[in-house]
Design an enzyme around this catalytic site. Structure first.
Site, PDB file in Angstrom:
ATOM      1  N   PRO A 103     -37.272  22.130   8.978  1.00  0.00           N
ATOM      2  CG  PRO A 103     -35.241  21.990  10.110  1.00  0.00           C
ATOM      3  CD  PRO A 103     -36.719  21.863  10.312  1.00  0.00           C
ATOM      4  CG  ASP A 153     -41.796   9.855   7.339  1.00  0.00           C
ATOM      5  OD1 ASP A 153     -41.318   8.930   8.004  1.00  0.00           O
ATOM      6  OD2 ASP A 153     -41.130  10.699   6.723  1.00  0.00           O
TER       7      ASP A 153
HETATM    8  O1  PMV Z   1     -35.453  10.580   5.799  1.00  0.00           O
HETATM    9  P1  PMV Z   1     -36.884  10.250   5.686  1.00  0.00           P
HETATM   10  O2  PMV Z   1     -37.754  11.086   6.537  1.00  0.00           O
HETATM   11  O3  PMV Z   1     -37.353  10.240   4.267  1.00  0.00           O
HETATM   12  O4  PMV Z   1     -37.084   8.782   6.295  1.00  0.00           O
HETATM   13  C1  PMV Z   1     -36.897   7.612   5.544  1.00  0.00           C
HETATM   14  C2  PMV Z   1     -37.015   6.405   6.422  1.00  0.00           C
HETATM   15  C3  PMV Z   1     -36.652   5.104   5.727  1.00  0.00           C
HETATM   16  O5  PMV Z   1     -36.751   4.078   6.695  1.00  0.00           O
HETATM   17  C4  PMV Z   1     -35.215   5.176   5.219  1.00  0.00           C
HETATM   18  C5  PMV Z   1     -37.575   4.796   4.553  1.00  0.00           C
HETATM   19  C6  PMV Z   1     -39.019   4.440   4.938  1.00  0.00           C
HETATM   20  O6  PMV Z   1     -39.865   4.478   4.039  1.00  0.00           O
HETATM   21  O7  PMV Z   1     -39.305   4.098   6.102  1.00  0.00           O
END
Ligand code: PMV
Length: 321
Positions: A103, A153
């Site tokens: 998703p 990520d």
């Molecule tokens: O929701 P996502 O997958 O974009 O995760 C962001 C995670 C944060 O800690 C809020 C930002 C980051 O760059 O780590």
């Protein structure tokens, strides 16, 4: 001839938002993937087709094929494709096809996974793919979407498994003593990571002292979670997930729908549950003691009217070919 690659989604178990300011975070890749194929077409033209957007780039011109906000969704992928072509002094055009079972826009790392798999598919078409370089290029492209991205990520999607990350300390693989049964609940509310990160920055600037206190609690939770993973104490891990959720609520990044799903998950027997990723809607994760409980938690979330699915940690990361 085609280049092919797939990359997994991710969850943040501990430390989202605080990781932007140097705290540690624990992330895991999960067994949901994006698959990309790339083939050469006539010089100069890069066509990108995904389930949510499709368009054609030629130099600085963009032709919409379909999708809402297609340009902003596809720009980072085009940037990454162009970078891969230029690095190899290749003039060929490309047709890139993206299929996803992740998703999107709910914090499960679909944009990072699509970048990692797209770069890897192109690299496998043009030469020999190198995971480290693919990860670096994906991070660079992701910073077009969210300029303060920690890069975590892309790393977890490339290398897979469970990782501990901090800006100063980099990435380390974590070995979990017990297998984790997890459930994802999806509020269906798409979020904008950049905006949520900015809202936390404003909160931090307005009250440095209070933010410092939350940072130190978040760090403590993350360190305890690392120990719980190492000793296989999943009950404790659940407790720490609940504590982590309280801190995220203090940052104002959770959402009433996420809170509702977390509540349903806990009442259905979760050892712990929290939002995952930037928040503002998005997805939640729940930890179950075993498979039976995770089925019950997923059924509870579905009965409340939301999408839910059980996941396991994916140890493989990026797969080329
Ligand atoms: O929701 P996502 O997958 O974009 O995760 C962001 C995670 C944060 O800690 C809020 C930002 C980051 O760059 O780590």
């Amino acid at each position: 001839m085609k280049g092919r690659a797939s990359a997994p989604a991710k969850i943040i178990l501990f430390g989202e938002h605080f990781v932007v300011y140097g705290n540690p975070a624990i992330l895991a890749s999960i067994d949901r993937r994006i698959t990309v194929s790339a083939r050469k077409v006539r010089e100069g033209k890069v066509t990108i087709k995904s389930d949510i957007a499709a368009g054609e780039f030629e130099g600085s011109t963009f032709k919409l094929i379909e999708g809402v906000n297609a340009r902003s969704a596809l720009d980072p992928l085009y940037f990454a494709a162009k970078h891969a072509l230029d690095a190899r002094k290749q003039k060929t055009g490309l047709e890139i096809t993206i299929k996803s079972d992740i998703p999107y826009g709910v914090g499960l790392g679909s944009s990072a996974a699509s970048l990692v798999a797209t770069i890897a598919a192109i690299e496998s078409l043009l030469g020999r793919p190198d995971k480290k370089k693919i990860c670096e290029s994906a991070i660079e492209a992701e910073r077009i979407i969210h300029k303060n991205s920690s890069g975590a990520d892309c790393y977890v999607s490339t290398f897979g498994g469970l990782i501990h990350y901090s800006r100063g300390g980099g990435f380390k693989k974590v070995d979990a003593k017990s297998k984790l049964s997890l459930v994802i609940g999806d509020t269906g509310i798409k979020h904008n990571t950049g905006e949520l990160v900015s809202s936390v920055r404003k909160l931090k600037e307005a009250n440095q002292m209070a933010f410092g206190g939350l940072m130190s609690q978040a760090k403590d939770i993350c360190n305890q979670a690392l120990a719980a993973l190492g000793s296989g104490n999943i009950d404790q891990l659940g407790v720490l997930m609940n504590e982590s959720q309280l801190l995220l609520e203090r940052l104002g990044v959770s959402h009433e729908k996420a809170d509702e799903l977390i509540d349903v998950a806990r009442r259905s027997g979760a050892l712990g549950a929290k939002m995952t990723g930037a928040g503002g809607g998005g997805a939640i994760i729940a930890l179950a003691a075993n498979k039976e409980d995770s089925e019950r938690i997923a059924a509870g979330i579905k009965a409340a009217g939301f999408a839910a699915f059980e996941v396991e940690i994916d140890p493989k990361g990026l797969i080329v070919g």
